[in-house]
Each structure stands twice: as structure tokens, then as C-alpha cells.
Design an enzyme around this catalytic site. Structure first.
Site, mmCIF file in Angstrom:
data_model
loop_
_atom_site.group_PDB
_atom_site.id
_atom_site.type_symbol
_atom_site.label_atom_id
_atom_site.label_comp_id
_atom_site.label_asym_id
_atom_site.label_seq_id
_atom_site.Cartn_x
_atom_site.Cartn_y
_atom_site.Cartn_z
ATOM 1 N N ARG A 120 87.586 77.075 31.516
ATOM 2 C CA ARG A 120 88.214 76.820 32.814
ATOM 3 C C ARG A 120 89.119 75.597 32.685
ATOM 4 O O ARG A 120 88.628 74.490 32.473
ATOM 5 C CB ARG A 120 87.144 76.594 33.887
ATOM 6 N N HIS A 165 94.292 71.641 40.797
ATOM 7 C CA HIS A 165 93.180 70.698 40.620
ATOM 8 C C HIS A 165 93.701 69.295 40.993
ATOM 9 O O HIS A 165 93.759 68.396 40.165
ATOM 10 C CB HIS A 165 92.638 70.755 39.189
ATOM 11 N N GLU A 210 87.844 72.171 44.822
ATOM 12 C CA GLU A 210 87.193 71.192 45.700
ATOM 13 C C GLU A 210 88.085 70.698 46.837
ATOM 14 O O GLU A 210 88.410 69.496 46.912
ATOM 15 C CB GLU A 210 86.708 69.997 44.877
ATOM 16 N N ASN A 353 80.979 74.055 42.367
ATOM 17 C CA ASN A 353 80.793 72.866 41.531
ATOM 18 C C ASN A 353 79.568 72.129 42.044
ATOM 19 O O ASN A 353 79.549 71.680 43.190
ATOM 20 C CB ASN A 353 82.006 71.933 41.627
ATOM 21 N N TYR A 355 76.824 69.004 41.340
ATOM 22 C CA TYR A 355 76.480 67.808 40.562
ATOM 23 C C TYR A 355 75.165 67.192 40.994
ATOM 24 O O TYR A 355 74.331 66.857 40.170
ATOM 25 C CB TYR A 355 77.605 66.767 40.666
ATOM 26 N N GLU A 423 81.524 74.115 37.849
ATOM 27 C CA GLU A 423 81.358 72.773 37.250
ATOM 28 C C GLU A 423 79.913 72.350 37.409
ATOM 29 O O GLU A 423 79.283 72.622 38.436
ATOM 30 C CB GLU A 423 82.236 71.713 37.932
HETATM 31 C C1 GBH Z 1 84.487 66.953 40.107
HETATM 32 O O1 GBH Z 1 84.348 66.469 41.416
HETATM 33 C C2 GBH Z 1 85.951 67.157 39.775
HETATM 34 O O2 GBH Z 1 86.342 68.494 40.043
HETATM 35 C C3 GBH Z 1 86.299 66.797 38.356
HETATM 36 O O3 GBH Z 1 87.686 66.733 38.209
HETATM 37 C C4 GBH Z 1 85.624 65.500 37.969
HETATM 38 O O4 GBH Z 1 85.988 65.067 36.688
HETATM 39 C C5 GBH Z 1 84.135 65.724 38.054
HETATM 40 O O5 GBH Z 1 83.779 66.069 39.353
HETATM 41 C C6 GBH Z 1 83.305 64.495 37.718
HETATM 42 O O6 GBH Z 1 83.452 63.516 38.695
HETATM 43 O O7 GBH Z 1 83.340 57.097 43.453
HETATM 44 O O8 GBH Z 1 81.624 57.090 45.151
HETATM 45 O O9 GBH Z 1 83.924 57.503 45.762
HETATM 46 C C7 GBH Z 1 83.028 66.214 41.826
HETATM 47 C C8 GBH Z 1 83.015 65.524 43.166
HETATM 48 C C9 GBH Z 1 84.185 63.722 44.117
HETATM 49 C C10 GBH Z 1 82.197 63.323 42.896
HETATM 50 C C11 GBH Z 1 84.538 62.259 44.008
HETATM 51 C C12 GBH Z 1 82.559 61.861 42.806
HETATM 52 C C13 GBH Z 1 83.698 60.039 43.884
HETATM 53 C C14 GBH Z 1 82.585 59.314 44.544
HETATM 54 N N1 GBH Z 1 83.371 64.127 43.009
HETATM 55 N N2 GBH Z 1 83.340 61.463 43.935
HETATM 56 S S1 GBH Z 1 82.915 57.627 44.749
#
Ligand code: GBH
Length: 516
Positions: A120, A165, A210, A353, A355, A423
């Protein structure tokens, strides 16, 4: 007559059957612990279905570099990292990154070594259309993705292409970017260029990555490009136009480019699961549900629900708040009845996605949130369990149960749609002995397996983020998500396999979780 069913013969068969069942259960009960102890195959191996696909992901701005090479136009991430380097923790940017523009063959070697079925990656809109519109088609940019796609297919790796993206062409941002409704037409033209060029070889498409993060963090919280300061308004306009643009691209693809019906196109949404802080408190239960509806539901309800349109709780709350603020119209744009129908069903699967997860409770005050804002509308506090292992990224804690619960929430809420996990990954300092990543993947792949085998969730793919260390947005190069280490100081950005590569490779080739 009534007792006729229980003839002597039938009773006898019942007896035998009961004995067989009891003996089998007893045998299994003794065998299972033994097989575990001897570390041999369990009686019922928990295997991923043969059709289940494994992949790895990346995105254009995070890996490509070559920011001004071969006619590439600037995107909002070039602009923001140049104008506000202090916004990025190490003051860095994606000008060079992993230089995948020149080194994509090294990325393919990494993918081959991991044994993935698909890759991807995303296309940089301003690399193929430097000014964002079709008056400026950049043939060299298009050729780059041709080369990448062809090389993947040659190596039996299926390309999965994300069209957006987060790297909006700067010239379109100058027009207002996503909150301007004209973006729907610009996106449609861009999509047409991509379908015409690649749809003979690309059979898996993602429209937007996202949208909540892009709209909320980029148009309210001032933590992502384009740093637009419009909380509670611009974020919802942004989301509205993404839903309409996604529908346009979806329908164009199926009407004109997927004539042999072998392709799929989908939106990619990110969400964690949210449990009530106190499961016995109805207010917490409601807050948890509201938290998911505002995040995942914002984009999933219009597309995947049977009724379409925004989640009722969002519409009610935002309309009421807008009225209290003496506005003439709601801050949440309204779909016409035709648009509700036009948008509904415009994703062949749900790209998810995942996490991390959290707990929710109703907010007790709204101090600290801009007025108006998404967070005031949602009106919940979220928190974490401090015992959940934490990654290098402070927002990221390992909560595999949240993935299983979220997949079940999706199954029930949207009638078991097909789900690709697009993701899922873990950040650290970039160490080669990346035990944290292995443990994270072990837990989350087991959660997927449980959701598929035990709960009958329709999950068909898992994508590890990311194939290589890269530019982690406002965290710069300080948080590493790669399965491969990248030496950013070396001229050829040397990629080196971390321990997690062998771990993932073994799962992909055996389709089983390792027993040790
Ligand atoms: C993904 O977003 C993205 O699609 C990808 O590009 C990225 O590399 C990957 O996550 C890893 O981060 O710093 O407290 O403001 C996941 C959602 C949105 C989670 C932004 C982290 C920042 C939080 N992300 N968020 S903060």
C-alpha cells in the site's frame, strides 16, 4: 404420537452419539495442554484463511523525497515544513526522506524479503499534476508510478494505491483546499488521470487516507498541514467534500474503469475502540459510543450504514449547538436526500487504520477547547490505562483487545462489511532488535485471527505500517515505524531488516501465529 420421535432405536443412536461426543471432548482436553507443552501443532491450528492477504504500507510525502525533481509541484507539507520548521520536532521535512523516488527498487527488495502479498503506497498529487489540475500533467511523475507498479507486479506484489494521503497540492490549497466545494471536481479530474493510466494494473484503490485526521488535525488543531484555523467549521466542510469526492471517484471507477469487475476502491478510516470508563455508568456507556460515532461514524455512517448520512448523534448535537450560537445554518453541512443516496455504499470495503484505544467519560468542562470545535461538540474526555505498553509515540499504546472489539463493533453497526486493515504498527527509536514491534504485531495479529475465526468478522487483509522508517509528520525522524531501518545519514539511505521482518515473514508463510 408426540413421543413417537423417541423410539427405542433413536434413543440408542442418541446414546452412542453422546458417548462419542463425551470421549472426543475428553480426548481434546487432554491433548491440548500436552501439545502446548511439547510445542507441537495445536489440535486445531489457528490459521489465517488461505485467502487472507498480508501487506505493508507507506505514503508519498513520508518516503519519496525528490521534492523538486522532474517537475514535481509543491504540496501543503512542503509549504508547512518550509514556513514553520519549528512545528516539526526536529525541524526536518520530507525533501529527501528515504529518497524512494530514486530508490524504489530498494523498497521492493524489502517487500520481497518480508514476503508480503501487497504493497500500500500513495501517489503524490502534485507530482503528477504539479498545479493540481489537468492543465499540468507531468509525464515524468506518471512514469515514476508506472515503474513502481510494474516492478511490484514483476515481483508478484499487488499494488494498492492511495490517491490522497494528506499531500494536497499547494496551488489548490491557495483556493481554499478541501473546505472549498470545487475540490470535488479537482479530485475527480485527478482520479480520472490515475484510473486512465493505471487501472489496467492497479486493482486495489484507496481514495482518501484518514479524513478525520486530515480535517480535524489540519483544519482545527493546528498540528498538521495545512494549519487552517477553523475549528468546528472548516473541519466539517473538509469532511463533507471528502465524502462527496470519494463518491464521485467511486462511481466513476465503477462506471468507466472497472468494467471487468476485478477491481475494488475504498475509503480508509482510522479509529481506535473506546470503552466506557465505568461500564456500569450509563453516561460513560453513552460517552464511549458518542466518541466512536464522532470519529469513525463521521465518515463510516454516510457510506456503510443502511440509512446513510451523518450519525444521528452528530447531526443532533451540532445542529443544536449551531442554533445556540445564533447561526443561520448548521456548522455540519447537510446532505440533500439525493446526496445521501449518492454517497451511501461508495466503498467496496472498509479500509481501517488501527493503532490504539481508550476509555471515555462525559466531559466535565470544556475549558481548553476552542469554541466552537469538534471536541466541544463531541463533549467527551478520553483516557488510557497506564499499564498498556507505550511506544516511542506517546499517543500509541498497545491495546490488541481494542482492535478485536472495534472489528466487532463494525460488524454489528454496518452489517459485517469487508474490512482491510490498511495500517497497524508500532514506533520505537529505530533499533534492529525491535521486540516492542514484534510484541505489538503478535498481539494485534492474534486479535485479527480471533475476530476472523471466532467472531466471524469479515476481515480479509492486514497491512503493517510501515515497510521502512520514514518522515513521521510533525514528529520528523524521531519516531520510527519501519520494519526496515533506514540510515538517513548515508547517501543511499541504506535499508536494513529489523528482527520484526523475520517474525512477520514467518506468519505470512505459515499463515499461523508462531508458538514461541
Ligand atoms: C497514521 O495516522 C498515518 O496514516 C501515517 O501516515 C502515519 O505515519 C502513522 O499513522 C503513524 O503515526 O502528536 O498527539 O498530536 C494515525 C493517526 C494521527 C496518530 C496523528 C497520531 C498525532 C497525535 N495519527 N496523531 S499528536
Amino acid at each position: 404420537m408426540y413421543c413417537g420421535f423417541l423410539t427405542a432405536k433413536r434413543l440408542w443412536i442418541f446414546g452412542i452419539a453422546t458417548v462419542i461426543v463425551v470421549v472426543t471432548v475428553a480426548l481434546c482436553a487432554t491433548l491440548i495442554p500436552k501439545s502446548k507443552a511439547n510445542n507441537v501443532r495445536p489440535v486445531t491450528p489457528q490459521q489465517f484463511p488461505s485467502t487472507f492477504k498480508f501487506g505493508c504500507g507507506s505514503s508519498a510525502y513520508q518516503i519519496e523525497g525528490a521534492y523538486a525533481t522532474d517537475g514535481r509541484g509543491q504540496s501543503i507539507w512542503d509549504d508547512v515544513t518550509k514556513k514553520y520548521p519549528e512545528k516539526v520536532v526536529d525541524g526536518s521535512n520530507g525533501n529527501v526522506a528515504c529518497n524512494s523516488y530514486e530508490l524504489y527498487e530498494e523498497d521492493i527488495k524489502a517487500l520481497v524479503a518480508t514476503g508480503v502479498n501487497f504493497y500500500r503506497f500513495s501517489i503524490s498529487w502534485s507530482r503528477v499534476l504539479p498545479t493540481g489540475d489537468i492543465s499540468s500533467v507531468n509525464e515524468l511523475g506518471l512514469q515514476y508510478y508506472d515503474n513502481l507498479i510494474n516492478a511490484l507486479i514483476k515481483n508478484k506484489i499487488q499494488p494498492m494505491v492511495t490517491m490522497f494521503h494528506w499531500d494536497m497540492p499547494q496551488r489548490l490549497q491557495e483556493l481554499g483546499g478541501m473546505p472549498n466545494p470545487i475540490i470535488v471536481d479537482y479530485f475527480k479530474q485527478y482520479a480520472k488521470i490515475l484510473f486512465e493510466r493505471y487501472s489496467d494494473r492497479v486493482k486495489l484503490w484507496n481514495t482518501f487516507n484518514e479524513p478525520v485526521v486530515y480535517c480535524e488535525l489540519g483544519h482545527s488543531l493546528l498540528v498538521h498541514a495545512p494549519l487552517v484555523n477553523s475549528p468546528g467549521i472548516g473541519n466539517y466542510l473538509c469532511g463533507h467534500h471528502i465524502l462527496l469526492a470519494n463518491a464521485e471517484a467511486y462511481r466513476m471507477y465503477h462506471n468507466f474503469y472497472n468494467l471487468d469487475k476485478t477491481g475494488k476502491i475504498a475509503i480508509v478510516l482510522n479509529s481506535g475502540y473506546t470503552w466506557p470508563l465505568d461500564a456500569n455508568n450509563p453516561d460513560d456507556v453513552e460517552a464511549a459510543e458518542r466518541t466512536i460515532q464522532f470519529w469513525l461514524g463521521w465518515f463510516a455512517h454516510p457510506i456503510f450504514s443502511s440509512t446513510g448520512g451523518y450519525p444521528p448523534v452528530m447531526t443532533e448535537v451540532i445542529n443544536a449547538n449551531s442554533e445556540m450560537e445564533n447561526r443561520t445554518w448548521s456548522r455540519l453541512p447537510e446532505f440533500t436526500p439525493e446526496e445521501i443516496i449518492y454517497v451511501r455504499g461508495t466503498s467496496d470495503f472498509l479500509g481501517l487504520n488501527y493503532y490504539t484505544s481508550s476509555y471515555a467519560t462525559p466531559a466535565t468542562d470544556q475549558i481548553g477547547w476552542p469554541n466552537p470545535s469538534f471536541y466541544r461538540d463531541r463533549n467527551t474526555f478520553t483516557s488510557v490505562n497506564e499499564t498498556w505498553p507505550v511506544a516511542k509515540s506517546t499517543w500509541l499504546r498497545s491495546v490488541p483487545q481494542g482492535l478485536r472489539d472495534l472489528l466487532n463493533w463494525i460488524r454489528k453497526q454496518y452489517n459485517n462489511p469487508e474490512v482491510y486493515i490498511t495500517e497497524n504498527g508500532w514506533s520505537d527509536e529505530g533499533e534492529l532488535h525491535d521486540v516492542g514491534r514484534i510484541e505489538y504485531l503478535r498481539g494485534h495479529l492474534q486479535a485479527v485471527l480471533d475476530a476472523v475465526l471466532r467472531d466471524r468478522c469479515n476481515v480479509v487483509a492486514h497491512t503493517t505500517w510501515s515497510i521502512i522508517d520514514n518522515f513521521e509528520w510533525m514528529s520528523g525522524y524521531t519516531e520510527k515505524f519501519g520494519l526496515f531501518h533506514v540510515d538517513f545519514t548515508s547517501p543511499n539511505k541504506t535499508r536494513t531488516a529489523k528482527d520484526s521482518v523475520a517474525f512477520l515473514r514467518s506468519i505470512i508463510s505459515t499463515r499461523m501465529m508462531p508458538t514461541n
